[in-house]
Every structure is written in C-alpha cells, then in structure tokens.
Scaffold this motif. Structure first.
Motif, PDB file in Angstrom:
ATOM      1  N   GLU A  48      10.370   5.465   8.010  1.00 59.24           N
ATOM      2  CA  GLU A  48      11.496   5.589   7.581  1.00 59.24           C
ATOM      3  C   GLU A  48      11.828   4.081   6.695  1.00 59.24           C
ATOM      4  OE1 GLU A  48      14.899   6.881   9.331  1.00 59.24           O
ATOM      5  OE2 GLU A  48      14.006   8.875   9.900  1.00 59.24           O
ATOM      6  N   THR A  57       9.475   3.681   3.672  1.00 51.31           N
ATOM      7  CA  THR A  57       9.650   4.404   2.627  1.00 51.31           C
ATOM      8  C   THR A  57      11.009   3.731   1.792  1.00 51.31           C
ATOM      9  OG1 THR A  57       8.940   6.371   3.604  1.00 51.31           O
ATOM     10  CG2 THR A  57      10.689   6.598   1.689  1.00 51.31           C
ATOM     11  N   GLU A  58      11.825   3.059   2.651  1.00 55.49           N
ATOM     12  CA  GLU A  58      13.064   2.427   2.044  1.00 55.49           C
ATOM     13  C   GLU A  58      12.559   1.319   1.330  1.00 55.49           C
ATOM     14  OE1 GLU A  58      16.872  -0.357   3.720  1.00 55.49           O
ATOM     15  OE2 GLU A  58      15.724   0.956   5.002  1.00 55.49           O
ATOM     16  N   GLY A  96      10.331   2.033  -1.652  1.00 57.96           N
ATOM     17  CA  GLY A  96      11.429   2.794  -2.781  1.00 57.96           C
ATOM     18  C   GLY A  96      12.057   1.805  -3.378  1.00 57.96           C
ATOM     19  N   TYR A 150       0.196   1.726   0.463  1.00 57.62           N
ATOM     20  CA  TYR A 150       0.138   1.909   2.047  1.00 57.62           C
ATOM     21  C   TYR A 150      -0.968   1.050   2.652  1.00 57.62           C
ATOM     22  CZ  TYR A 150      -1.239   4.180   6.486  1.00 57.62           C
ATOM     23  OH  TYR A 150      -1.835   4.403   7.751  1.00 57.62           O
ATOM     24  N   GLU A 196       4.629  10.887   2.161  1.00 56.63           N
ATOM     25  CA  GLU A 196       6.050  10.415   1.546  1.00 56.63           C
ATOM     26  C   GLU A 196       6.111   9.565   0.585  1.00 56.63           C
ATOM     27  OE1 GLU A 196       8.965  11.740   2.775  1.00 56.63           O
ATOM     28  OE2 GLU A 196       7.864  13.158   4.045  1.00 56.63           O
ATOM     29  N   LEU A 197       5.287   8.404   0.734  1.00 56.32           N
ATOM     30  CA  LEU A 197       5.353   7.425  -0.420  1.00 56.32           C
ATOM     31  C   LEU A 197       5.104   7.840  -1.869  1.00 56.32           C
ATOM     32  CD1 LEU A 197       3.195   4.620   1.723  1.00 56.32           C
ATOM     33  CD2 LEU A 197       5.844   4.907   1.308  1.00 56.32           C
ATOM     34  N   LEU A 225       7.624   8.513  -4.119  1.00 53.20           N
ATOM     35  CA  LEU A 225       8.219   7.386  -4.831  1.00 53.20           C
ATOM     36  C   LEU A 225       7.576   7.066  -6.112  1.00 53.20           C
ATOM     37  CD1 LEU A 225       8.733   5.372  -1.558  1.00 53.20           C
ATOM     38  CD2 LEU A 225      10.386   7.092  -2.540  1.00 53.20           C
ATOM     39  N   THR A 242       0.887   5.579  -5.944  1.00 49.96           N
ATOM     40  CA  THR A 242       0.483   5.039  -4.514  1.00 49.96           C
ATOM     41  C   THR A 242      -0.859   4.712  -4.279  1.00 49.96           C
ATOM     42  OG1 THR A 242       2.305   6.374  -3.860  1.00 49.96           O
ATOM     43  CG2 THR A 242       0.789   5.557  -2.169  1.00 49.96           C
TER      44      THR A 242
END
Length: 468
Positions: free
Chosen positions: A125, A128-129, A132, A144, A162-163, A166, A169
C-alpha cells in the motif's frame, strides 16, 4: 568491477545498434571519472535514451545534468528497512522528498523514472502511495524493484499489477533466489512494459536479470522482437572481455555449451535435423553450432569431424576411431579435432608429413616489454622471428605469425587453459581453436610452461590448417 570510458562507449554503441531503448550510462555522483564516461556516452548521439542513476538527493540530479543526459533513474527508499534504518526518515518524508525531486528534475527537462528501492519487501500500500505520488508529480515512469532478489513470481505479479494502474511501469529483478527471469516475466504479464537488465546478468551479488535471456525468450516464446537478437553474443563477449567476468559454459544464449553437442544421440539427431536438439538456430543470436568430442561422442560426430577435414574413412575405421575417442574421454582428456585426426592416421596406417614444426622457443617477460623468439621449420625451410606483446604468450604468438609469413592470416578463435596437475610444477593444457578461410581446427598441448604449451598448440593447429 570497473570499465574504462572507451569500453563503456563501445558497449553503449552496441546496445544502441541492437535497439535497446534506454541505456543507464552510470552514476554521476560516483566521481569525476564516471562523469567523464557518461558525458562521452551522451556525446555519441545515440538513438537510445541515455540516463544516469541518481540517489534521492538534489545534488545527484545536478551532477547528472552536467553530463547532458536525457533522463535519470531516481532511486528512493520504499521498505521500512531503507526508510528508517538506512535513510533515517519517515514514510511521509520519503513521499515529500520524492515529489520535490521529481518536480525539480522535470523542471530541468529530464525524463524521470522513479525506483522504489527494496519494493519487494515494502508495504504494498505504501509502495503504491509513494510511486503514485511520483507519477502525479510528473514522473514519466515508475519501477518495481526486487532489490535483494527476495520476491516470488506470484508476489511480483500482484504488486506490479497495482503499480501498472498508476502509469508506465518498469521492473528491476535480481537473481538471488534464481528467479530473476521468472519475476521479469511475471512483471510483464502483470503490465510492466520495460525490463531493467544487464548483459550476461552481471550485477550485485547473484546479479540482475540477463538482457539476452529476456530478449530471446520474448522473441521465441512470445513472438515479441524487442531488440536485434543477432548481436546478443557479440554483446556478451564484449562485456565478458571488458569486465574479466568469464561466461559460464552452461550460460543460456551466450555460454560455450549453449549450441554444443557431444552426446552421440544428440549429434546424430542434430546432423539429420538442425532443430532436433535446439530451441532456435544459433545464428539467431550470432552463434555457430559446435559438435564437441569426448567420451559421449558417437560415430556420427566422429564422421562429421573427419568429413569437415576432408578425411575419407570407412564405417569400420569410423567405429574404431570412435572407440579410441571414448577411451581418451574416459581418461578425462579434452578431445580435440587434432586428436581425432591423429587417431584416424593411426587407424588407417597413414603418416602425416608436417608442414610446420616448432624447433626452438625463447620467451622473456622480466623487462618492460615481454619478448619472444621462435625457430620454425616450414616446408623444410628453417625460419626465425621475434615478437613483442602484452605478455610472454602474446609475444610468442606474434613471433610465430611473423615466422610463418603467408600462413599467418589464420585466426585464433578461442584459447582455453586448464591446470591438470597440482603444485608449483603443475602441467597445464592449452586448447586453441583456429580457423583459416572456411576451415577450423581445435588442438590441445600440455607442458609445465604455459608459453610452450600455447605455442605448441598453435603451431600444430597452423600445421593442420595449412595441410588442408
């Protein structure tokens, strides 16, 4: 491990020719020498984007700007270990600093990729924050990072998915668990569209994912041509020679054994169908197929070797020569072309008239410039010559070429040394592979003096080539 500016420029040119999209030329903060190297790469006018690795420090970005790079790979801490123990800050502090640095770099016209260091051990999490926030601040892409080669493909796929929501990647995988390639492909499947890779997989500890492995797997397994694969072997050899890190014989794509066949069953099948025991043709990556000789060699391999050297042999002769090759292999000997040809001469009762023989050799390396002199007998005539080189072997080889004259255009394709006994008086075996026109031959010689063994092997190879 370090590379000279010229070596880095040479590698960068070859990467660019192969079609690699982004080349990280070095870390500008390392020192003046590294900055000179990066500047030389950026001045080449390559089609590839040239970047510099930067820590989460504004001064690193300024140094990269001085090198006139196209962009930066900005690494910021993502796991608790790195945030608290390494950098001594907080999650909020990392996010704030990252946003400031991305904005600063973008204001100065740089392409920016943000890497979340140790991302595979971070709180997903928070990762991602963090990344992001980097995208919102203007980062062109995020990455990553499995910095310590800790992740499994399943975990990698979940996080990268998840990335990828955004923005563009990348993935950066290490091979500590032997999963670098698997994690790279898990990332691609999850939405990553750029892989951080190194030639031959060199890198910290167990290394990074190997560019040549990812490229050929994408091309052959997924019909996705990302680079010109025909230059992969040349790149591998160039980097191995420059770094001094030898290629493992069983290394995929670029290792010596990747397209070598010794087993009788394999050799027989391969001679009948090029694709029998190969997933793709060696020419695909700039290689050539090789039939090795040893205890597992079958009649088909021996017959092919004899035919390559224009030696006619009956089925019975081939059978007996094969048995003798097996005996040599059982003794632990590396069997060469010359061994097979000598066995053929014995079995068939032929005497070979040598065209080139070594009469005398003297080498000295105690002074500033290693020197050597040789006396050869060529077609019955005695010839002497001397040479200099970077070492006694190099000097002796130069002297042999000078003495040989017109036949010296033969190419030394490979040179391999093995110690075969212990102690300070150890015997060494030198195996060389040489070619001239369309003919090639491998020869081995053993001696307590490596220079003597090298010259004897080379002279024997030249004799075989000239005889043909």
């Amino acid at each position: 491990m370090s590379l000279t500016p010229s070596e880095k420029v040479d590698i960068a040119r070859k990467l660019d020719t192969a079609g690699v999209s982004t080349i990280e030329a070095g870390s500008a903060c390392t020192g003046a020498g590294e900055r000179e190297t990066i500047s030389r790469v950026t001045s080449e006018g390559l089609d590839a984007r040239v970047t510099s690795f930067c820590r989460g420090i504004r001064g690193d970005i300024d140094l990269a700007l001085d090198c006139d790079v196209d962009g930066i790979n900005l690494v910021v801490p993502a796991s608790e270990r790195h945030i608290e123990r390494k950098v001594g800050t907080s999650r909020g502090g990392v996010v704030e600093t990252t946003v400031e640095l991305v904005e600063y770099a973008r204001e100065h016209g740089l392409w920016v990729e943000v890497l979340g260091e140790d991302g595979s051990r971070s709180d997903p999490e928070f990762l991602t924050e963090l990344l992001g926030a980097a995208v919102d601040a203007g980062a062109d892409r995020i990455c990553y990072c499995d910095t310590v080669g800790y992740a499994t493909p399943e975990h990698t796929g979940d996080v990268v998915a998840e990335l990828a929501e955004l923005g563009p990647t990348s993935t950066h995988t290490h091979d500590d668990l032997g999963l670098a390639v698997a994690n790279a492909f898990a990332s691609i499947r999850a939405g990553a569209d750029l892989v951080h890779a190194t030639i031959n997989g060199i890198g910290e500890r167990a290394g990074n994912v190997a560019l040549e492995e990812v490229a050929i797997a994408l091309a052959e397994g997924y019909d996705n041509e990302t680079v010109d694969t025909g230059g992969l072997y040349d790149l591998g050899r160039t980097v191995a020679d420059a770094t001094g890190i030898a290629l493992a014989p069983n290394k995929a794509v670029v290792g010596e054994n990747a397209f070598t066949h010794e087993s009788g069953i394999h050799t027989d099948g391969q001679l009948k169908d090029d694709a029998m025991y190969e997933p793709y043709p060696p020419e695909r990556v700039g290689r050539e197929r090789r039939l090795a000789l040893g205890k597992h060699t079958g009649r088909a391999g021996v017959a092919a070797t004899l035919a390559e050297h224009d030696v006619e042999a009956s089925d019975a002769d081939v059978a007996e020569i094969t048995d003798r090759v097996t005996d040599l292999g059982d003794q632990g000997k590396r069997v060469t072309d010359a061994d097979v040809l000598a066995l053929a001469e014995t079995v068939q009762g032929r005497e070979r008239e040598r065209r080139v023989e070594l009469e005398d050799l003297t080498a000295a390396s105690g002074n500033a410039t290693p020197t050597a002199s040789v006396r050869l007998r060529v077609d019955g005539d005695e010839r002497t010559a001397s040479g200099t080189g970077s070492g006694p072997v190099d000097a002796a080889v130069a002297a042999v070429r000078e003495a040989l004259g017109p036949g010296r255009d033969a190419t030394l394709d490979s040179y391999h040394v093995d110690a075969i006994t212990g102690g300070t008086d150890a015997l060494v075996t030198v195996e060389v592979e040489m070619s001239r026109d369309a003919q090639s031959v491998s020869v081995a010689a053993s001696h307590a003096d490596i220079t003597r063994a090298s010259v004897e092997a080379m002279v024997d190879a030249l004799d075989r080539l000239l005889a043909n």
